[in-house]
Design a protein around this motif. Structure first.
Motif, mmCIF file in Angstrom:
data_model
loop_
_atom_site.group_PDB
_atom_site.id
_atom_site.type_symbol
_atom_site.label_atom_id
_atom_site.label_comp_id
_atom_site.label_asym_id
_atom_site.label_seq_id
_atom_site.Cartn_x
_atom_site.Cartn_y
_atom_site.Cartn_z
ATOM 1 N N TRP A 21 7.621 -11.336 -22.295
ATOM 2 C CA TRP A 21 7.716 -11.217 -24.019
ATOM 3 C C TRP A 21 6.315 -11.366 -24.494
ATOM 4 N N ILE A 22 5.594 -12.321 -24.404
ATOM 5 C CA ILE A 22 4.255 -12.467 -25.006
ATOM 6 C C ILE A 22 3.360 -11.412 -24.380
ATOM 7 N N ALA A 23 3.353 -10.875 -23.429
ATOM 8 C CA ALA A 23 2.514 -9.790 -22.993
ATOM 9 C C ALA A 23 2.856 -8.415 -23.511
ATOM 10 N N GLN A 24 4.325 -8.271 -23.971
ATOM 11 C CA GLN A 24 4.607 -7.008 -24.775
ATOM 12 C C GLN A 24 3.750 -7.229 -26.129
ATOM 13 N N GLN A 25 3.811 -8.508 -26.670
ATOM 14 C CA GLN A 25 3.182 -8.784 -28.087
ATOM 15 C C GLN A 25 1.539 -8.236 -27.835
ATOM 16 N N GLN A 26 1.105 -8.895 -26.725
ATOM 17 C CA GLN A 26 -0.488 -8.385 -26.645
ATOM 18 C C GLN A 26 -0.540 -6.863 -26.371
ATOM 19 N N LEU A 27 0.326 -6.398 -25.786
ATOM 20 C CA LEU A 27 0.176 -4.757 -25.479
ATOM 21 C C LEU A 27 0.343 -3.956 -26.855
ATOM 22 N N ALA A 28 1.198 -4.354 -27.563
ATOM 23 C CA ALA A 28 1.733 -3.944 -28.926
ATOM 24 C C ALA A 28 0.323 -4.076 -30.133
ATOM 25 N N LEU A 29 -0.506 -5.147 -29.844
ATOM 26 C CA LEU A 29 -1.823 -5.317 -30.597
ATOM 27 C C LEU A 29 -2.870 -4.383 -30.146
ATOM 28 N N GLY A 30 -2.649 -3.908 -28.799
ATOM 29 C CA GLY A 30 -3.707 -2.938 -28.421
ATOM 30 C C GLY A 30 -4.319 -3.389 -27.077
ATOM 31 N N ALA A 31 -3.714 -4.375 -26.344
ATOM 32 C CA ALA A 31 -4.313 -4.686 -24.973
ATOM 33 C C ALA A 31 -3.964 -3.436 -24.086
ATOM 34 N N GLN A 32 -4.697 -3.209 -23.052
ATOM 35 C CA GLN A 32 -4.553 -1.975 -22.194
ATOM 36 C C GLN A 32 -4.351 -2.602 -20.929
#
Length: 380
Positions: A58-69
């Motif tokens: 879930w936290i990884a999905q938040q990071q990706l949603a913010l722009g993490a590649q």
């Protein structure tokens, strides 16, 4: 960090479930994620966060949603969990010495059409990766060379010709070379932000000299990826960096505070515990080493205790000793009653998250939801 400043520690404690449990402050988590993403974007680099800190899809999905590649994982089993959780681009930042250790990871990468980057720091690793890839040739696979920039854990000596030999071996095996990766974990032992910034400078100087050596050998596409929360927080991102791989920044902990890298009001993770006994020597709480871990800090840090416990008014107590199911807190004039809720800020958030199956995500409204520590127990 002044542990006697009650105002900096004050936060509501909501008695709505059995203790002990991990609580993550949703607003602080969001702020931490945004700040690192904004720093990466301002420097024009990719952010590939290390999920070993939170182990949470879930936290990884938040990071990706913010722009993490993509994400960085510690072990193949973590990678499997995150691919199954929807992640489609990951770096396994752990050396491969046996083909079977990544066989299932590569199989699932093919099934879910995920990109995988592995690392190598010796020719044996190249052989193992090549053997695994032969069984899954459809996998979109690349291999980066790990560089030892001072931690002396794994990685090639940047002053040697080892990296060129490994890059040539990768080319001979038909494996795509993904550049250089490093982890300046020794920055945790530097003591303060100025010294950490100097380590970041030294790290990039080593990486750039090795990059030039590889380019002279014909490996022109040689991106540089660095990964460490202390260096990312203490220094500007150096020109020539392609990617950063910070992990601890998402939650932070007392180690980051003691190093002068964060403030108390940025600490997103804590352990909610309850006083179960009080005697003439200690306040005893229901969070012991099986909840808090007995970690005093990573890579050269060594706190005097196992965290700081705080009541709702901001009164602090040092967690001075642990048994498996109990924490021992020192007190002086203020003696909390049995049943009182306390919040413990640990030394090392990564070690604590690995202890539990889930965490409580607490919103500013007081409402909460439970989230899984998705990769808990993924140590293979």
């Amino acid at each position: 960090m002044d542990i006697n400043d009650k105002q900096q520690w004050q936060r509501p404690l909501i008695d709505d479930r059995l203790t002990p449990y991990i609580e993550v402050d949703a607003a602080r988590l969001e702020q931490n994620l945004q700040q690192m993403q904004q720093k990466a974007q301002a420097a024009g680099v990719a952010l590939r966060p290390h999920i070993k800190t939170h182990k949470s899809v879930w936290i990884a999905q938040q990071q990706l949603a913010l722009g993490a590649q993509g994400v960085t994982v510690s072990k193949p089993s973590e990678g499997i969990t995150f691919i199954q959780g929807g992640i489609r681009d990951l770096l396994l930042a752990y050396p491969v010495v046996q083909p079977q250790s990544v066989a299932e990871l590569l199989r699932l990468a093919v099934q879910y059409q995920a990109k995988v980057t592995l690392i190598a720091d010796r020719l044996q690793g190249v052989e193992a990766i090549a053997a695994a890839w032969q069984q899954q040739p459809q996998c979109e696979l690349a291999v980066a060379i790990k560089v030892d920039v001072g931690l002396h854990r794994i990685g090639v000596n940047p002053e040697s010709d080892e990296a060129v030999e490994i890059a040539q071996a990768l080319r001979d095996k038909g494996l795509r070379f993904a550049g250089l990766v490093s982890h300046a974990g020794h920055a945790y032992g530097a003591g303060h932000a100025t010294a950490i910034a100097e380590i970041a400078r030294q790290e990039m100087a080593l990486m750039q000299r090795l990059q030039l050596k590889l380019q002279a050998a014909g490996f022109n596409d040689c991106p540089v990826s660095v990964g460490s929360t202390p260096t990312a927080l203490a220094a500007d991102i150096a020109p020539g960096t392609r990617e950063i791989r910070s992990g601890n920044y998402a939650l932070l902990d007392l180690t980051a505070c003691r190093l002068g890298l964060s403030c108390v009001d940025q600490l997103a993770m804590s352990v909610i515990t309850r006083v179960v006994a009080v005697n003439d020597h200690f306040v005893i709480v229901d969070a012991g080493s099986k909840m808090l871990s007995s970690d005093k800090g990573p890579h050269g840090t060594n706190a005097s205790g196992f965290g700081i416990a705080v009541d709702e008014a901001g009164q602090t107590y040092e967690v001075t000793k642990l048994s498996e199911e109990h924490g021992f807190l020192l007190y002086q004039h203020h003696r909390p009653e049995v049943g009182t809720l306390l919040r413990i800020f640990p030394n090392h958030s990564c070690a604590v998250m690995a202890q539990s199956d889930g965490f409580v995500l607490r919103h500013a409204t007081g409402q909460s939801e439970e989230q899984a520590v998705s990769a808990r127990g993924n140590f293979i």
